[in-house]
Scaffold this motif. Structure first.
Motif, PDB file in Angstrom:
ATOM      1  N   ALA A 175       0.825  -1.207   0.000  1.00 12.87           N
ATOM      2  CA  ALA A 175       0.000   0.000   0.000  1.00 12.87           C
ATOM      3  C   ALA A 175       0.858   1.255   0.000  1.00 12.87           C
ATOM      4  CB  ALA A 175      -0.931  -0.005   1.218  1.00 12.87           C
ATOM      5  N   ASN A 176       1.928   1.254   0.793  1.00 14.47           N
ATOM      6  CA  ASN A 176       2.821   2.419   0.841  1.00 14.47           C
ATOM      7  C   ASN A 176       3.542   2.626  -0.486  1.00 14.47           C
ATOM      8  OD1 ASN A 176       2.259   3.192   3.512  1.00 14.47           O
ATOM      9  ND2 ASN A 176       3.701   1.720   4.336  1.00 14.47           N
ATOM     10  N   PHE A 177       3.943   1.535  -1.134  1.00 13.39           N
ATOM     11  CA  PHE A 177       4.568   1.647  -2.453  1.00 13.39           C
ATOM     12  C   PHE A 177       3.602   2.317  -3.428  1.00 13.39           C
ATOM     13  CE2 PHE A 177       8.224  -0.617  -1.285  1.00 13.39           C
ATOM     14  CZ  PHE A 177       9.060  -0.802  -2.374  1.00 13.39           C
ATOM     15  N   LEU A 178       2.348   1.862  -3.406  1.00 16.86           N
ATOM     16  CA  LEU A 178       1.358   2.398  -4.345  1.00 16.86           C
ATOM     17  C   LEU A 178       1.103   3.880  -4.102  1.00 16.86           C
ATOM     18  CD1 LEU A 178      -0.609   1.726  -6.629  1.00 16.86           C
ATOM     19  CD2 LEU A 178      -2.297   1.118  -4.899  1.00 16.86           C
ATOM     20  N   LEU A 179       1.007   4.268  -2.832  1.00 18.82           N
ATOM     21  CA  LEU A 179       0.687   5.653  -2.512  1.00 18.82           C
ATOM     22  C   LEU A 179       1.886   6.587  -2.612  1.00 18.82           C
ATOM     23  CD1 LEU A 179      -1.730   5.083   0.506  1.00 18.82           C
ATOM     24  CD2 LEU A 179      -2.325   5.768  -1.821  1.00 18.82           C
ATOM     25  N   CYS A 180       3.092   6.041  -2.525  1.00 19.24           N
ATOM     26  CA  CYS A 180       4.262   6.920  -2.647  1.00 19.24           C
ATOM     27  C   CYS A 180       4.560   7.269  -4.099  1.00 19.24           C
ATOM     28  CB  CYS A 180       5.486   6.295  -1.979  1.00 19.24           C
ATOM     29  SG  CYS A 180       6.539   5.294  -3.039  1.00 19.24           S
ATOM     30  N   LEU A 181       3.998   6.494  -5.034  1.00 21.99           N
ATOM     31  CA  LEU A 181       4.262   6.737  -6.454  1.00 21.99           C
ATOM     32  C   LEU A 181       3.838   8.133  -6.902  1.00 21.99           C
ATOM     33  CD1 LEU A 181       5.313   5.666  -9.131  1.00 21.99           C
ATOM     34  CD2 LEU A 181       3.058   4.637  -9.534  1.00 21.99           C
ATOM     35  N   PRO A 182       2.603   8.603  -6.608  1.00 25.41           N
ATOM     36  CA  PRO A 182       2.256   9.975  -7.020  1.00 25.41           C
ATOM     37  C   PRO A 182       3.085  11.038  -6.313  1.00 25.41           C
ATOM     38  CG  PRO A 182       0.501   9.003  -5.670  1.00 25.41           C
ATOM     39  CD  PRO A 182       1.438   7.903  -6.013  1.00 25.41           C
ATOM     40  N   VAL A 183       3.529  10.760  -5.083  1.00 25.58           N
ATOM     41  CA  VAL A 183       4.394  11.720  -4.382  1.00 25.58           C
ATOM     42  C   VAL A 183       5.726  11.835  -5.107  1.00 25.58           C
ATOM     43  CG1 VAL A 183       5.528  12.279  -2.200  1.00 25.58           C
ATOM     44  CG2 VAL A 183       3.295  11.164  -2.174  1.00 25.58           C
ATOM     45  N   LEU A 184       6.306  10.700  -5.466  1.00 23.40           N
ATOM     46  CA  LEU A 184       7.556  10.708  -6.219  1.00 23.40           C
ATOM     47  C   LEU A 184       7.379  11.394  -7.571  1.00 23.40           C
ATOM     48  CD1 LEU A 184       9.154   7.158  -5.760  1.00 23.40           C
ATOM     49  CD2 LEU A 184      10.112   9.354  -5.044  1.00 23.40           C
ATOM     50  N   ALA A 185       6.293  11.072  -8.252  1.00 18.44           N
ATOM     51  CA  ALA A 185       6.051  11.653  -9.573  1.00 18.44           C
ATOM     52  C   ALA A 185       5.952  13.166  -9.495  1.00 18.44           C
ATOM     53  CB  ALA A 185       4.771  11.063 -10.167  1.00 18.44           C
ATOM     54  N   LEU A 186       5.308  13.667  -8.441  1.00 24.16           N
ATOM     55  CA  LEU A 186       5.129  15.107  -8.278  1.00 24.16           C
ATOM     56  C   LEU A 186       6.472  15.828  -8.190  1.00 24.16           C
ATOM     57  CD1 LEU A 186       3.197  17.511  -7.745  1.00 24.16           C
ATOM     58  CD2 LEU A 186       3.338  16.948  -5.309  1.00 24.16           C
ATOM     59  N   PHE A 187       7.439  15.227  -7.501  1.00 22.49           N
ATOM     60  CA  PHE A 187       8.713  15.902  -7.258  1.00 22.49           C
ATOM     61  C   PHE A 187       9.815  15.523  -8.246  1.00 22.49           C
ATOM     62  CE2 PHE A 187       6.658  16.251  -3.090  1.00 22.49           C
ATOM     63  CZ  PHE A 187       6.903  17.582  -2.787  1.00 22.49           C
ATOM     64  N   LEU A 188       9.684  14.376  -8.909  1.00 21.11           N
ATOM     65  CA  LEU A 188      10.805  13.895  -9.719  1.00 21.11           C
ATOM     66  C   LEU A 188      10.612  14.029 -11.221  1.00 21.11           C
ATOM     67  CD1 LEU A 188      11.944  10.635  -7.866  1.00 21.11           C
ATOM     68  CD2 LEU A 188      12.864  12.955  -7.666  1.00 21.11           C
ATOM     69  N   ILE A 189       9.382  14.016 -11.692  1.00 25.36           N
ATOM     70  CA  ILE A 189       9.176  14.061 -13.143  1.00 25.36           C
ATOM     71  C   ILE A 189       9.610  15.419 -13.691  1.00 25.36           C
ATOM     72  CG2 ILE A 189       7.414  14.161 -14.954  1.00 25.36           C
ATOM     73  CD1 ILE A 189       5.955  11.927 -13.591  1.00 25.36           C
ATOM     74  N   GLY A 190      10.456  15.380 -14.710  1.00 20.68           N
ATOM     75  CA  GLY A 190      10.969  16.615 -15.295  1.00 20.68           C
ATOM     76  C   GLY A 190      11.369  16.412 -16.743  1.00 20.68           C
ATOM     77  N   PRO A 191      11.835  17.465 -17.393  1.00 20.69           N
ATOM     78  CA  PRO A 191      12.127  17.402 -18.829  1.00 20.69           C
ATOM     79  C   PRO A 191      13.390  16.633 -19.192  1.00 20.69           C
ATOM     80  CG  PRO A 191      12.704  19.558 -17.947  1.00 20.69           C
ATOM     81  CD  PRO A 191      12.020  18.819 -16.842  1.00 20.69           C
ATOM     82  N   ASP A 192      14.294  16.414 -18.220  1.00 25.07           N
ATOM     83  CA  ASP A 192      15.583  15.785 -18.538  1.00 25.07           C
ATOM     84  C   ASP A 192      15.596  14.284 -18.277  1.00 25.07           C
ATOM     85  OD1 ASP A 192      16.649  18.270 -19.237  1.00 25.07           O
ATOM     86  OD2 ASP A 192      17.180  18.712 -17.147  1.00 25.07           O
ATOM     87  N   MET A 193      14.448  13.683 -18.098  1.00 30.52           N
ATOM     88  CA  MET A 193      14.405  12.256 -17.817  1.00 30.52           C
ATOM     89  C   MET A 193      14.758  11.451 -19.063  1.00 30.52           C
ATOM     90  SD  MET A 193      10.941  12.173 -15.485  1.00 30.52           S
ATOM     91  CE  MET A 193      11.080  10.432 -15.069  1.00 30.52           C
ATOM     92  N   HIS A 194      15.490  10.360 -18.857  1.00 27.92           N
ATOM     93  CA  HIS A 194      15.839   9.473 -19.958  1.00 27.92           C
ATOM     94  C   HIS A 194      16.055   8.068 -19.395  1.00 27.92           C
ATOM     95  CE1 HIS A 194      19.783  10.575 -18.276  1.00 27.92           C
ATOM     96  NE2 HIS A 194      20.169   9.382 -18.701  1.00 27.92           N
ATOM     97  N   ALA A 195      15.849   7.068 -20.218  1.00 30.36           N
ATOM     98  CA  ALA A 195      16.011   5.691 -19.760  1.00 30.36           C
ATOM     99  C   ALA A 195      16.298   4.783 -20.941  1.00 30.36           C
ATOM    100  CB  ALA A 195      14.762   5.226 -19.021  1.00 30.36           C
ATOM    101  N   GLY A 196      17.472   4.142 -20.922  1.00 30.52           N
ATOM    102  CA  GLY A 196      17.811   3.151 -21.932  1.00 30.52           C
ATOM    103  C   GLY A 196      17.406   1.761 -21.470  1.00 30.52           C
ATOM    104  N   PRO A 197      17.503   0.772 -22.349  1.00 28.12           N
ATOM    105  CA  PRO A 197      17.085  -0.597 -22.005  1.00 28.12           C
ATOM    106  C   PRO A 197      17.812  -1.171 -20.787  1.00 28.12           C
ATOM    107  CG  PRO A 197      17.422  -0.377 -24.371  1.00 28.12           C
ATOM    108  CD  PRO A 197      17.930   0.891 -23.753  1.00 28.12           C
ATOM    109  N   VAL A 198      19.122  -0.925 -20.690  1.00 31.49           N
ATOM    110  CA  VAL A 198      19.889  -1.459 -19.556  1.00 31.49           C
ATOM    111  C   VAL A 198      19.419  -0.820 -18.252  1.00 31.49           C
ATOM    112  CG1 VAL A 198      22.171  -1.633 -18.499  1.00 31.49           C
ATOM    113  CG2 VAL A 198      21.899  -2.026 -20.955  1.00 31.49           C
ATOM    114  N   GLY A 199      19.266   0.497 -18.268  1.00 31.74           N
ATOM    115  CA  GLY A 199      18.821   1.199 -17.070  1.00 31.74           C
ATOM    116  C   GLY A 199      17.439   0.757 -16.632  1.00 31.74           C
ATOM    117  N   ILE A 200      16.530   0.593 -17.591  1.00 32.69           N
ATOM    118  CA  ILE A 200      15.175   0.135 -17.268  1.00 32.69           C
ATOM    119  C   ILE A 200      15.217  -1.267 -16.672  1.00 32.69           C
ATOM    120  CG2 ILE A 200      12.948  -0.522 -18.255  1.00 32.69           C
ATOM    121  CD1 ILE A 200      13.338   1.727 -20.310  1.00 32.69           C
ATOM    122  N   GLY A 201      16.033  -2.137 -17.279  1.00 31.83           N
ATOM    123  CA  GLY A 201      16.138  -3.505 -16.791  1.00 31.83           C
ATOM    124  C   GLY A 201      16.664  -3.565 -15.362  1.00 31.83           C
ATOM    125  N   LEU A 202      17.677  -2.750 -15.061  1.00 29.22           N
ATOM    126  CA  LEU A 202      18.235  -2.731 -13.708  1.00 29.22           C
ATOM    127  C   LEU A 202      17.232  -2.158 -12.705  1.00 29.22           C
ATOM    128  CD1 LEU A 202      21.908  -1.576 -14.439  1.00 29.22           C
ATOM    129  CD2 LEU A 202      21.108  -3.875 -13.860  1.00 29.22           C
TER     130      LEU A 202
END
Length: 282
Positions: A175-202
């Motif tokens: 439950a805490n994982f689910l509810l912390c997701l919008p909190v993280l999204a609010l503070f972390l989502i930005g224009p410089d985000m990027h993710a390659g296949p290796v990073g996503i896999g890890l």
């Protein structure tokens, strides 16, 4: 023997979070924000799958969820952001030291009077933490990264303290994982985000296996361990992370790091294995 192997596997999973995060973020294959968000999403999926198999409902709407979600978000964000610059072993040592010292201080604040041995152990651990955090000759600690990991440690300590009242920690974690997701999204989502296949896999590996399944395994093992044993066995996590960081990521292990680790972990071990004060002690 089976209990020992399961405990060792759990501690290795916890240490692997530091190695996986540093490998992904430090290499530039994914940014810290994306890693944290994907880690949480993968953790939600696997934890909800475990709860579905168990037939356990998700306890979302409870007062404890507010502190749980916010403190978990602080841990997840600080953890990932710190590994942009910190070595895996160094980050794990800072995290573990801050968590244990914070929890010790909270217990003393709430009226659990510490013994002289506990005070001495906490003092030694705090000195070791200052040694690794203090800038100067021989120090390889980035101040900004260290501060992010301190925030992560405070968040995890608050999360642990708030979770002690939970009768079944696994659904509470989901439950805490689910509810912390919008909190993280609010503070972390930005224009410089990027993710390659290796990073996503890890990130998925960290969230689903070493976090989600690691937590599930820990909660299964924990009731079978004595309290002192459970506390002491966690001292292995920074050591495993330091060794794995050196072996897998080629991170240097300085003499200062060795001394600081010995002080932090030795001091905590000395404190957590101290006999409890009798109830009629005065």
């Amino acid at each position: 023997m089976k209990l020992a192997l399961l405990t060792a596997l759990t501690m290795t999973a916890f240490a692997a979070n530091s190695v996986l995060n540093r490998a992904a973020v430090g290499s530039g294959s994914i940014d810290a924000a994306s890693f944290a968000l994907i880690r949480v999403i993968a953790g939600i999926v696997i934890l909800c799958m475990v709860l579905s198999v168990r037939g356990t409902p998700l306890p979302l709407f409870r007062r404890a969820r507010v502190l749980g979600a916010v403190s978990l978000a602080a841990y997840m964000a600080g953890f990932s952001l710190s590994y942009v610059v910190l070595d895996a072993g160094l980050g794990a040592l800072i995290l573990f030291g801050v968590v244990q010292i914070t929890m010790f201080g909270w217990g003393a604040f709430r009226g659990t009077a510490p013994t002289a041995r506990q005070m001495a152990g906490a003092g030694v651990a705090f000195a070791g933490l200052l040694l690794v955090l203090w800038p100067g000759p021989g120090s390889r600690t980035d101040p900004a990264g260290a501060m992010m990991m301190v925030i992560a440690g405070l968040g995890w300590a608050a999360y642990t303290i708030s979770g002690k009242a939970e009768s079944d920690p696994l659904p509470a974690t989901a439950a805490n994982f689910l509810l912390c997701l919008p909190v993280l999204a609010l503070f972390l989502i930005g224009p410089d985000m990027h993710a390659g296949p290796v990073g996503i896999g890890l990130a998925v590996l960290s969230g689903a296996v070493t976090s989600g399944l690691g937590y599930a395994l820990w909660y299964a093992v924990l009731p079978r361990l004595a309290q002192a044993t459970a506390a002491v066995v966690q001292l292995s996590v920074p050591i495993i992370a330091i060794v794995a960081g050196a072996a897998i990521l080629g991170e240097a292990v300085s003499a200062l790091m060795v001394v600081a680790a010995a002080l932090v972990l030795g001091g905590i071990a000395w404190a957590v294995t101290a006999p409890k004060v009798p109830a009629n002690h005065s």
